[in-house]
Design a protein around this motif. Structure first.
Motif, PDB file in Angstrom:
ATOM      1  N   UNK A  69       0.838  -1.278   0.136  1.00  0.00           N
ATOM      2  CA  UNK A  69       0.001   0.058   0.029  1.00  0.00           C
ATOM      3  C   UNK A  69       0.866   1.291   0.117  1.00  0.00           C
ATOM      4  N   UNK A  70       1.951   1.073   0.623  1.00  0.00           N
ATOM      5  CA  UNK A  70       2.816   2.452   0.795  1.00  0.00           C
ATOM      6  C   UNK A  70       3.525   2.712  -0.369  1.00  0.00           C
ATOM      7  N   UNK A  71       3.686   1.511  -1.372  1.00  0.00           N
ATOM      8  CA  UNK A  71       4.404   1.845  -2.624  1.00  0.00           C
ATOM      9  C   UNK A  71       3.331   2.078  -3.835  1.00  0.00           C
ATOM     10  N   UNK A  76      -4.449   3.765  -6.793  1.00  0.00           N
ATOM     11  CA  UNK A  76      -4.349   2.405  -6.792  1.00  0.00           C
ATOM     12  C   UNK A  76      -4.814   1.513  -5.541  1.00  0.00           C
ATOM     13  N   UNK A  77      -4.599   2.346  -4.414  1.00  0.00           N
ATOM     14  CA  UNK A  77      -4.613   1.578  -3.080  1.00  0.00           C
ATOM     15  C   UNK A  77      -6.150   1.272  -2.901  1.00  0.00           C
ATOM     16  N   UNK A  78      -6.842   0.570  -3.542  1.00  0.00           N
ATOM     17  CA  UNK A  78      -8.214   0.421  -3.499  1.00  0.00           C
ATOM     18  C   UNK A  78      -8.773  -0.903  -2.522  1.00  0.00           C
ATOM     19  N   UNK A  79      -7.559  -1.413  -2.103  1.00  0.00           N
ATOM     20  CA  UNK A  79      -7.990  -2.547  -0.987  1.00  0.00           C
ATOM     21  C   UNK A  79      -7.390  -2.363   0.421  1.00  0.00           C
ATOM     22  N   UNK A 150      -6.719 -11.005  -1.350  1.00  0.00           N
ATOM     23  CA  UNK A 150      -5.391 -10.337  -1.152  1.00  0.00           C
ATOM     24  C   UNK A 150      -4.518 -10.691  -2.474  1.00  0.00           C
ATOM     25  N   UNK A 151      -4.443 -11.734  -2.644  1.00  0.00           N
ATOM     26  CA  UNK A 151      -3.624 -12.365  -3.737  1.00  0.00           C
ATOM     27  C   UNK A 151      -4.071 -11.746  -4.835  1.00  0.00           C
ATOM     28  N   UNK A 156      -3.723  -8.217  -9.257  1.00  0.00           N
ATOM     29  CA  UNK A 156      -4.329  -6.945 -10.247  1.00  0.00           C
ATOM     30  C   UNK A 156      -3.449  -5.837 -10.243  1.00  0.00           C
ATOM     31  N   UNK A 157      -2.496  -5.725  -9.113  1.00  0.00           N
ATOM     32  CA  UNK A 157      -1.775  -4.508  -9.324  1.00  0.00           C
ATOM     33  C   UNK A 157      -0.357  -4.618  -9.443  1.00  0.00           C
TER      34      UNK A 157
END
Length: 161
Positions: A69-71, A76-79, A150-151, A156-157
């Motif tokens: 998430x930090x990266x 893009x941080x939709x999870x 999560x996987x 997907x990212x």
């Protein structure tokens, strides 16, 4: 007459001493019921080890998730990872519940307890073990689902999980 009364008194004392007058067959049935509970307990202890491993996997996955998430850019941080945290809470609660139930499981004293007492104790143990087993298996299902989600999100990212 005195002899008959004395004999009756001794017989009653002997019956009380030998399991409240229970037959060998009744004691065998009680022991068989305990054996079923003990077998289920052993099986759930094996599953508890798997659940503890799942807890460690979730802990590592949450850390990797937070790092990923930090990266990512905010878009893009939709999870959120709340599913992972929730799954870990369920797993830890199930582990704790099993740890609470384990000391309550034990073989009854067949010789000292009345049949009704033994049956009641065994039923309580069976009910408690069954409830915690259901909780543990549900927690494992939730954890597997969260790990899969999560996987999928990580892939997907374009990132490794």
């Amino acid at each position: 007459m005195k002899t008959a009364l004395a004999f009756s008194g001794l017989l009653l004392a002997a019956l009380a001493f030998t399991g409240c007058g229970k037959s060998d067959e009744t004691i065998r049935l009680e022991m068989a019921e305990w054996a079923k509970i003990d077998s289920a307990h052993s099986s759930e202890m094996d599953f508890l080890r798997e659940l503890r491993e799942m807890d460690l996997t979730l802990e590592k996955t949450v850390a990797r998730h937070d790092s990923l998430l930090l990266k990512l850019k905010k878009t893009e941080a939709d999870h959120s990872g709340l599913d992972l945290a929730g799954a870990r809470e369920k797993v830890q609660a199930a582990i704790s519940a099993m740890n609470d139930v384990m000391p309550t499981l034990g073989q009854p004293d067949y010789a000292e307890m009345k049949h009704e007492e033994v049956v009641k104790l065994l039923e309580e143990q069976k009910t408690n073990l069954s409830a915690v087993a259901s909780q543990m298996h549900e927690a494992m299902d939730v954890a597997k689902s969260a790990l899969k989600a999560h996987a999928d999100w990580a892939l997907s990212n374009g990132k490794k999980k």
